[in-house]
Design an enzyme around this catalytic site. Structure first.
Site, PDB file in Angstrom:
ATOM      1  N   LYS A 109     -35.260  20.823  29.922  1.00 40.62           N
ATOM      2  CA  LYS A 109     -36.206  21.828  30.396  1.00 40.62           C
ATOM      3  C   LYS A 109     -37.010  21.185  31.520  1.00 40.62           C
ATOM      4  CE  LYS A 109     -38.156  24.982  27.620  1.00 40.62           C
ATOM      5  NZ  LYS A 109     -37.447  26.268  27.718  1.00 40.62           N
TER       6      LYS A 109
HETATM    7  N1  PMP Z   1     -31.634  28.578  27.558  1.00 39.93           N
HETATM    8  C1  PMP Z   1     -32.662  28.431  28.412  1.00 39.93           C
HETATM    9  C2  PMP Z   1     -32.395  28.251  29.853  1.00 39.93           C
HETATM   10  C3  PMP Z   1     -33.980  28.457  27.923  1.00 39.93           C
HETATM   11  O1  PMP Z   1     -35.020  28.322  28.752  1.00 39.93           O
HETATM   12  C4  PMP Z   1     -34.200  28.659  26.537  1.00 39.93           C
HETATM   13  C5  PMP Z   1     -35.603  28.731  25.999  1.00 39.93           C
HETATM   14  N2  PMP Z   1     -36.139  27.481  25.713  1.00 39.93           N
HETATM   15  C6  PMP Z   1     -33.083  28.765  25.695  1.00 39.93           C
HETATM   16  C7  PMP Z   1     -31.810  28.734  26.243  1.00 39.93           C
HETATM   17  C8  PMP Z   1     -33.251  28.866  24.213  1.00 39.93           C
HETATM   18  O2  PMP Z   1     -33.633  27.604  23.685  1.00 39.93           O
HETATM   19  P1  PMP Z   1     -34.559  27.484  22.415  1.00 39.93           P
HETATM   20  O3  PMP Z   1     -33.841  28.176  21.317  1.00 39.93           O
HETATM   21  O4  PMP Z   1     -34.707  26.031  22.161  1.00 39.93           O
HETATM   22  O5  PMP Z   1     -35.844  28.152  22.729  1.00 39.93           O
END
Ligand code: PMP
Length: 316
Positions: free
Chosen positions: A159
């Protein structure tokens, strides 16, 4: 949905009023996108009068991995960051669902794009939070004309703030074209994920999701859904590349994410998915996930990190 302003933030080593958590416009992270962040949710359990942070250990582990890839030293242990999150939420005194955003950023006020020899600062803030995708039981999505960033460009598994320009392109074009969300393809044409959600489909009775090597964020909700499907529903989950046209002929399709939770997709580019309604597996997993995040599944209580149990500040 308008995001409320927090009352407090962890900033430069202590919890301060949010209005004091400010950085200069020359900051490296603002100019070059050199920040890493997390997106964590806290869920209010009314009967236990407790706020449970969902899987903070997994979230902070991913933050540390993002930081490692960005050559950042967070200067805190994972447990220290969890403790600071608990302290912040206690100070806010929430009795409702919340979203927590830990972030580490290069704070140097210099001109020069690089990752080395820079100062890292860590901040955490939180806001009350409800739904992310309005239409979460019957979303209509499109295929984005943008491609997902590749691991050799900006690693999608992290991220990293700068990578979210890719997300913003995908989301805005989808919404302006009248869709709820978009699916995005990798450069090689396989489905990667949604703009900020991972993707699952049911095909011939199998639950299928793209592998972590197809330029997806390594989602914590994705991991949770795989575990719930395998352990609680006795299903087989297959991680393999997914072709674009498979979602037109699959039985069920849904997206997962901390913000989106489990959101059913019932139409892709005006084609009906399955029978056009949220399917039985999606319905079961949505219910299980909702119970899991609120601490209602006894056998998964290790996912729920209580905020008020270790009372430093009383819930208001
Ligand atoms: N893909 C992206 C690009 C994201 O930003 C997110 C949100 N964090 C997700 C998938 C889902 O990840 P998570 O389940 O850890 O929130």
């Amino acid at each position: 949905m308008k995001t409320p302003i927090p009352n407090y933030a962890y900033f430069r080593g202590k919890i301060v009023p949010y209005s004091e958590a400010k950085i200069g416009v020359m900051s490296h992270a603002l100019n070059y996108g050199t920040a890493v962040f997390g997106g964590i949710r806290g869920y209010w359990n009314e009967s236990e009068e407790e706020l449970f942070i969902f899987r903070p250990t997994d979230h902070f582990k991913r933050l540390f991995n993002s930081a490692k890839l960005m050559v950042m030293d967070l200067g805190h242990t994972q447990q220290e960051l969890i403790d600071l999150t608990v302290e912040l939420l206690q100070t806010e005194g929430y009795r409702q669902d919340v979203y927590v955003r830990p972030m580490a950023y290069f704070s140097d006020q210099i001109i020069g794009v690089k990752l080395h020899d820079l100062q890292t600062e860590v901040t955490i803030f939180s806001v009350p939070f409800d739904k992310y995708v309005d239409n979460d039981t019957g979303a209509h999505v499109t295929f984005s004309s943008w491609r997902r960033v590749d691991d050799n460009m900006i690693p999608a598994r992290t991220k990293v703030a700068g990578a979210y320009v890719n997300t913003a392109f995908i989301k805005t074009d989808a919404v302006r074209a009248g869709f709820d969300e978009a699916l995005v393809l990798s450069a090689d044409g396989h489905i990667s994920e949604g703009s900020a959600e991972n993707i699952f489909m049911m095909r011939d009775g199998l639950l299928i999701t793209p592998p972590i090597t197809d330029n997806i964020l390594e989602g914590i909700t994705r991991k949770t859904i795989i575990e719930l499907a395998e352990q609680d529903l006795g299903m087989k989950v297959v991680q393999r590349s997914v072709d674009r046209t498979e979602v037109f002929i699959c039985e069920e399709l849904f997206m997962t994410g901390t913000a989106a939770a489990v959101t059913a997709i019932t139409k892709v580019d005006h084609r009906v998915v399955g029978d056009g309604k949220m399917g039985p597996v999606t319905t079961k997993l949505r219910k299980l996930y909702d119970d899991a995040v609120r601490g209602k599944l006894k056998h998964h209580r290790d996912w729920n990190y209580p905020v008020y149990e270790k009372m430093m500040v009383k819930a208001k």
